[in-house]
Every structure is written in structure tokens, then in C-alpha cells.
Design a protein around this motif. Structure first.
Motif, PDB file in Angstrom:
ATOM      1  N   HIS A 162      36.096  28.818  -5.948  1.00  0.00           N
ATOM      2  CA  HIS A 162      34.787  29.100  -6.486  1.00  0.00           C
ATOM      3  C   HIS A 162      33.739  28.767  -5.266  1.00  0.00           C
ATOM      4  O   HIS A 162      33.048  30.115  -4.847  1.00  0.00           O
ATOM      5  CB  HIS A 162      34.385  28.474  -7.647  1.00  0.00           C
ATOM      6  CG  HIS A 162      32.860  28.620  -7.977  1.00  0.00           C
ATOM      7  ND1 HIS A 162      32.381  29.785  -8.188  1.00  0.00           N
ATOM      8  CD2 HIS A 162      31.679  27.568  -7.806  1.00  0.00           C
ATOM      9  CE1 HIS A 162      30.966  29.814  -8.714  1.00  0.00           C
ATOM     10  NE2 HIS A 162      30.670  28.572  -8.353  1.00  0.00           N
ATOM     11  N   GLU A 194      34.566  31.755  -2.690  1.00  0.00           N
ATOM     12  CA  GLU A 194      33.990  32.812  -2.922  1.00  0.00           C
ATOM     13  C   GLU A 194      32.536  32.887  -2.707  1.00  0.00           C
ATOM     14  O   GLU A 194      31.843  34.082  -2.237  1.00  0.00           O
ATOM     15  CB  GLU A 194      34.564  33.198  -4.359  1.00  0.00           C
ATOM     16  CG  GLU A 194      35.973  33.440  -4.235  1.00  0.00           C
ATOM     17  CD  GLU A 194      36.433  33.801  -5.989  1.00  0.00           C
ATOM     18  OE1 GLU A 194      37.505  34.297  -6.111  1.00  0.00           O
ATOM     19  OE2 GLU A 194      35.692  33.213  -6.958  1.00  0.00           O
ATOM     20  N   ASN A 195      31.994  31.985  -2.986  1.00  0.00           N
ATOM     21  CA  ASN A 195      30.367  31.951  -2.770  1.00  0.00           C
ATOM     22  C   ASN A 195      30.144  31.992  -1.329  1.00  0.00           C
ATOM     23  O   ASN A 195      29.191  32.780  -0.979  1.00  0.00           O
ATOM     24  CB  ASN A 195      29.885  30.460  -3.301  1.00  0.00           C
ATOM     25  CG  ASN A 195      29.792  30.695  -4.987  1.00  0.00           C
ATOM     26  OD1 ASN A 195      30.003  31.669  -5.538  1.00  0.00           O
ATOM     27  ND2 ASN A 195      29.532  29.488  -5.601  1.00  0.00           N
ATOM     28  N   LEU A 250      31.972  33.066   1.135  1.00  0.00           N
ATOM     29  CA  LEU A 250      32.393  34.701   1.378  1.00  0.00           C
ATOM     30  C   LEU A 250      31.245  35.596   1.244  1.00  0.00           C
ATOM     31  O   LEU A 250      31.011  36.481   1.971  1.00  0.00           O
ATOM     32  CB  LEU A 250      33.834  34.829   0.681  1.00  0.00           C
ATOM     33  CG  LEU A 250      34.322  36.166   1.267  1.00  0.00           C
ATOM     34  CD1 LEU A 250      34.847  36.098   2.695  1.00  0.00           C
ATOM     35  CD2 LEU A 250      35.620  36.684   0.211  1.00  0.00           C
ATOM     36  N   LYS A 251      30.841  35.293   0.075  1.00  0.00           N
ATOM     37  CA  LYS A 251      29.737  36.208  -0.444  1.00  0.00           C
ATOM     38  C   LYS A 251      28.632  36.088   0.579  1.00  0.00           C
ATOM     39  O   LYS A 251      27.855  37.101   1.038  1.00  0.00           O
ATOM     40  CB  LYS A 251      29.264  36.251  -1.863  1.00  0.00           C
ATOM     41  CG  LYS A 251      28.018  36.984  -2.456  1.00  0.00           C
ATOM     42  CD  LYS A 251      27.654  36.717  -3.631  1.00  0.00           C
ATOM     43  CE  LYS A 251      26.566  37.608  -4.060  1.00  0.00           C
ATOM     44  NZ  LYS A 251      26.254  37.392  -5.661  1.00  0.00           N
ATOM     45  N   GLN A 254      38.003  34.712   4.089  1.00  0.00           N
ATOM     46  CA  GLN A 254      38.843  35.573   3.101  1.00  0.00           C
ATOM     47  C   GLN A 254      40.258  35.071   2.966  1.00  0.00           C
ATOM     48  O   GLN A 254      40.970  35.213   1.920  1.00  0.00           O
ATOM     49  CB  GLN A 254      38.382  36.943   3.488  1.00  0.00           C
ATOM     50  CG  GLN A 254      39.139  37.773   2.340  1.00  0.00           C
ATOM     51  CD  GLN A 254      38.473  39.308   2.636  1.00  0.00           C
ATOM     52  OE1 GLN A 254      38.981  39.825   3.827  1.00  0.00           O
ATOM     53  NE2 GLN A 254      37.914  39.932   1.844  1.00  0.00           N
ATOM     54  N   ILE A 278      41.534  32.263   0.724  1.00  0.00           N
ATOM     55  CA  ILE A 278      41.264  32.210  -0.847  1.00  0.00           C
ATOM     56  C   ILE A 278      42.747  32.400  -1.252  1.00  0.00           C
ATOM     57  O   ILE A 278      43.300  31.858  -2.407  1.00  0.00           O
ATOM     58  CB  ILE A 278      40.437  33.246  -1.009  1.00  0.00           C
ATOM     59  CG1 ILE A 278      38.911  32.730  -0.764  1.00  0.00           C
ATOM     60  CG2 ILE A 278      40.510  33.309  -2.707  1.00  0.00           C
ATOM     61  CD1 ILE A 278      37.885  33.743  -0.961  1.00  0.00           C
TER      62      ILE A 278
END
Length: 477
Positions: A194, A197-198, A200-201, A235, A238
Motif C-alpha cells: 500500500h 503504491e501511494n 508510486l502514485k 514500480q 511491488i
């Protein structure tokens, strides 16, 4: 008359031989006295208070219903537990084999046959050439346990049975700890994914920003390349985390006695990492002698081995056996008439007066085996103390580490906000943005790892204390 009194005396000895209060050859077992520290090391005293911890259902301290449900399922479905339960049944049956030697062995037999003799064997017709034979018999053999060979064998079997019970408890302790640690690992990996991914955003937004600024001629192409490097590096991490998550869920599924992937849907939704309770108790080191199943098992294995000294030593003494036979035989008449009955009864004494020191060598072997079992018990206790100290110190120091990581993660988050503002305003170069975004991901990931490790180390503490079961007197309270 003298023979009758002799038989009465033998019968009296037979009754006495079955009395467990008779002394047996060989040394009597005494539980070894082991000295343990009065308290745990000073380095962990602040985290673990004095008092008796609740070890029987320690996992409930995390207040996680999913974890509680997984352990309940494993208690009835795990195959290692089922195997250990079968070993207990096997040991109980073997105990019955040894106890059966206390009693006489009684055997019954019967036969019926027809025959035809040759003419030469009829003694000129004096004996019927054809006929039938019938017989029935009842025989007994009873070895009197005068020197305690059977009693010592039963004593050893009792201890072996108790050792298997402790083995079951040990598997229970390890199983519950493995489930808890793998469950914590699942929640930790979900949190790390999580966070990745945050990040990465956010890094994707930075990449978009650098491309817009490059297209406007405000920044060089190097900024775009560095931003792409940062984005795709994050990325690429992950999938590895997702693979670790699959492995952890598969392990949990098998631990609860189900097929791999069975818990994928159940555990698929991200939930917080279980949090340790505020107040913890660890008891005193001496409690390990009563609570740790592996220590208790080693002590019972020592007792089982110790009893074999007497069981083997009894073979140096004579054995007294009471054999007897009652039979009837007939060649066609009344099988049960008094004339067709015969019997025999009388004691038999056997004594191995020379065997090339075979028995004494076996006694020496059992004594050496007992010394080895004693050292195994002592080593098991030392390892238990070491394991508790290691897990307690790991928990205490990791909690200290979390405090620093929390400050570092918070500072990294603020730094990223500030450096992006400066970069957008053209007051700093992209290298600072790159460094801060990398630092934020690293600190957040390390914080999530540390939180999982703290909970996992606490599970290790409960495991090393022998948590997961309770003594019968404690369970009844």
C-alpha cells in the motif's frame, strides 16, 4: 502335602510380584535440580513487568478476530497436530504392551483328526486300523516380576507416554506462533505494498510535472530521466512484495490444514498490522521448567531412559515362571471323562549365569544413555532461557527503533512537500526532489517493517515462554 504348601508359597509370590509397592532393582528416578536466574536481564525490565502472563491464549492480546479464527481452525485441522495426537495413542498402546507382562498368559487349544494305520502297525489287529482323535487343552505361563523388570518397563513406558503428550504441546506452541507470525507478515506486506503504491502514485505526479516543465523549456532532460528512474524503480519493487504476500498466504493456508490459496480471498482485504498490548508480563525464568513443553519433554525422556537401567539390570537375576497345562484327549469316547484328563504344573527357574557380560554391558549402555538424556535436558533448558532473552531484547530494542523511524518518516513526508514546492518555484534542482522521494519510500517501508517485527518479536516471546496451553490446574481456574 509338602508339594501343596510349596504351591501355596509360589501363589503368594505371584500375588506379591504384581504389587507395585515392591522394591525394584536399579536406581529410583529423581527429577534433576536446575538453577535458573531469579529474573530476566535488566535490559528488558522496562518493557516486561513482573507478574504471571496469560499464556494459554496469548494471541487474543492483539485483539484481531481474524487471527483468533485462524488459530481456532488450526487447532482442529492442522496435520502436524493430528500426527502428534496419533503418537500419543501409539505410546499409550505400547504402555499397555508392557503392563500386560504383569499378568499370566493363558492359551486354549483344541484339535480333531482322523487316522488310518498301515496293516503292519495294527499289531495283528489288536489296534483299530482306523480311528479318530480329539483333544482340548488350557495352558498358562506366568513370569513372576520378583525384581521389578516389568515394573521398570512400565515406568519407562509411562514416562514415554508423558513425553509424547509434551511433544503434542510443543507442536501446539510452535504452530500457534507460526500462524501468528505469518499472519503478521501478511498484514505487514499488505501495508508495504500500500505504501509503495501511494509513493508510486506521487512519483507519477512528479514525473508528469518534470515532463511539463521540460516541454516548457524550464528544466533539462536529465530531470525527466531521473524522475523516470525513480518511478520505475519503485514500480519494480511491488511485484516482489506481491510474490512474498502469496507465499505468506500459502503458508498460512497450509498451517490451518487447508490447500494453498485457500485464504487468498479471506485475507485479500488489507487490514492494519496487529498492535501489541501496552502492558506485558513475562513471569520469572523458573516458570520455564513448568511451562515449556520441550523442557518438560526432555525431562520425561530422561525419566524413561533412567527406568531402563533397572529393567535391564533385572535380567542379571533369576526368573521364576509358573507354567501349567490342563488337557483332555480321547480317541472316540467321552472326551471329558476323568480317565481322559491330564495336567502338569510346577515352577521353572532360569538364571543366566554366563553371557559374556552381555547384560552388564547393556546396563552400562543404559546408564550412558541416561547421562546423555540428562545433558540433553540441561541443554534444552539453557536454549530455552537463551530464546526468551533473545526475543525479549529484540522486542524491547525494536520498540526503541520504531520511535526513531516514526520521527524519520514524518520528517521525510514534510521534506517531500517542501522540496516539491521549492522545485516548482525553481528554487532547487531535481536531485533534492529525487533524494527526498526515495527517502520517504525507504522510511515508510522501514517503519512498516519495524511495526511488523515488533509484533512478531512479541509472538516470539510468547512462544519462547511456552505459550499456547495451560497446566491442568491453571486451566481449571
Amino acid at each position: 502335602m509338602k508339594f501343596r504348601w510349596f504351591l501355596y508359597s509360589i501363589a503368594g509370590l505371584a500375588l506379591l510380584s504384581g504389587c507395585s509397592s515392591l522394591p525394584s532393582v536399579g536406581p529410583d528416578y529423581e527429577m534433576p535440580e536446575e538453577s535458573t536466574p531469579d529474573a530476566w536481564h535488566d535490559a528488558v525490565q522496562d518493557e516486561f513487568k513482573s507478574g504471571k502472563p496469560d499464556l494459554q491464549s496469548w494471541w487474543t492480546a492483539f485483539n484481531d478476530p481474524t487471527l483468533n479464527a485462524l488459530i481456532e481452525r488450526a487447532a482442529t485441522k492442522n496435520y502436524d497436530l493430528k500426527t502428534a495426537a496419533a503418537r500419543i495413542e501409539q505410546a499409550a498402546a505400547l504402555r499397555g504392551v508392557n503392563a500386560g507382562l504383569w499378568w499370566p498368559e493363558i492359551m486354549a487349544g483344541a484339535s480333531a483328526s482322523s487316522y488310518q494305520l498301515t496293516r503292519d502297525n495294527t499289531f495283528g489287529g489288536a489296534v483299530d486300523r482306523k480311528g479318530e482323535l480329539y483333544d482340548a487343552s488350557l495352558s498358562m505361563a506366568w513370569e513372576l516380576d520378583l525384581w521389578g523388570r516389568v515394573r521398570r518397563s512400565v515406568e519407562s513406558a509411562d514416562a514415554s507416554l508423558q513425553a509424547q503428550v509434551e511433544n503434542y504441546r510443543d507442536i501446539l506452541v510452535v504452530l500457534y506462533a507460526d500462524i501468528a507470525q505469518n499472519y503478521i507478515n501478511v498484514r505487514t506486506l499488505q501495508e508495504r505494498i500500500h505504501l509503495a503504491e501511494n509513493n508510486l502514485k506521487a512519483q507519477g505526479e512528479t514525473l508528469k510535472l518534470t515532463r511539463n516543465r521540460f516541454d516548457s523549456g524550464l528544466v533539462p532532460a536529465l530531470d525527466v530521466s531521473q524522475s523516470q528512474l525513480n518511478f520505475f524503480r519503485t514500480q519494480s519493487a511491488i511485484p516482489s512484495l506481491r510474490q512474498e504476500l502469496v507465499v505468506a498466504i500459502n503458508r498460512l493456508s497450509v498451517l490451518v490444514g487447508e490447500m494453498p490459496y485457500a485464504l487468498e480471498k479471506e485475507l485479500g482485504v488489507r487490514k492494519p498490522i496487529p498492535v501489541p498490548p501496552e502492558e506485558l508480563m513475562a513471569g520469572v525464568p523458573a516458570d520455564l521448567l513448568r511451562q515449556r513443553p520441550d523442557v518438560r519433554r526432555a525431562e520425561r525422556e530422561l525419566a524413561a531412559q533412567h527406568a531402563l537401567i533397572g529393567a535391564t539390570k533385572a535380567e542379571l537375576y533369576p526368573t521364576l515362571t509358573l507354567p501349567g497345562t490342563l488337557a483332555v484327549e480321547s480317541s472316540g469316547g467321552d472326551l471329558f471323562s476323568g480317565a481322559n484328563t491330564y495336567y502338569s504344573f510346577g515352577p521353572q527357574l532360569k538364571w543366566s549365569i554366563f553371557n559374556g557380560r552381555r547384560i552388564r554391558s547393556q546396563v552400562d549402555a543404559e546408564k550412558a544413555g541416561t547421562r546423555a538424556a540428562l545433558h540433553t535436558y540441561e541443554q534444552t533448558l539453557l536454549l530455552a532461557l537463551e530464546e526468551v532473552e533473545d526475543n525479549m531484547s529484540a522486542y524491547a530494542y525494536e520498540k526503541d527503533r520504531i520511535e526513531s523511524l516514526e520521527v524519520a518518516a514524518e520528517s521525510a513526508e514534510k521534506s517531500v512537500e517542501l522540496v516539491r514546492e521549492l522545485y516548482t518555484s525553481g528554487l532547487t534542482d531535481f536531485q533534492n526532489v529525487l533524494n527526498m522521494e526515495q527517502a520517504l519510500l525507504e522510511q515508510q517501508d522501514q517503519l512498516a517493517l519495524s511495526r511488523g517485527m515488533v509484533s512478531s518479536y512479541l509472538v516470539g516471546v510468547y512462544k519462547s515462554l511456552g505459550g499456547g496451553w495451560a497446566l491442568p490446574d491453571e486451566a481449571a481456574e
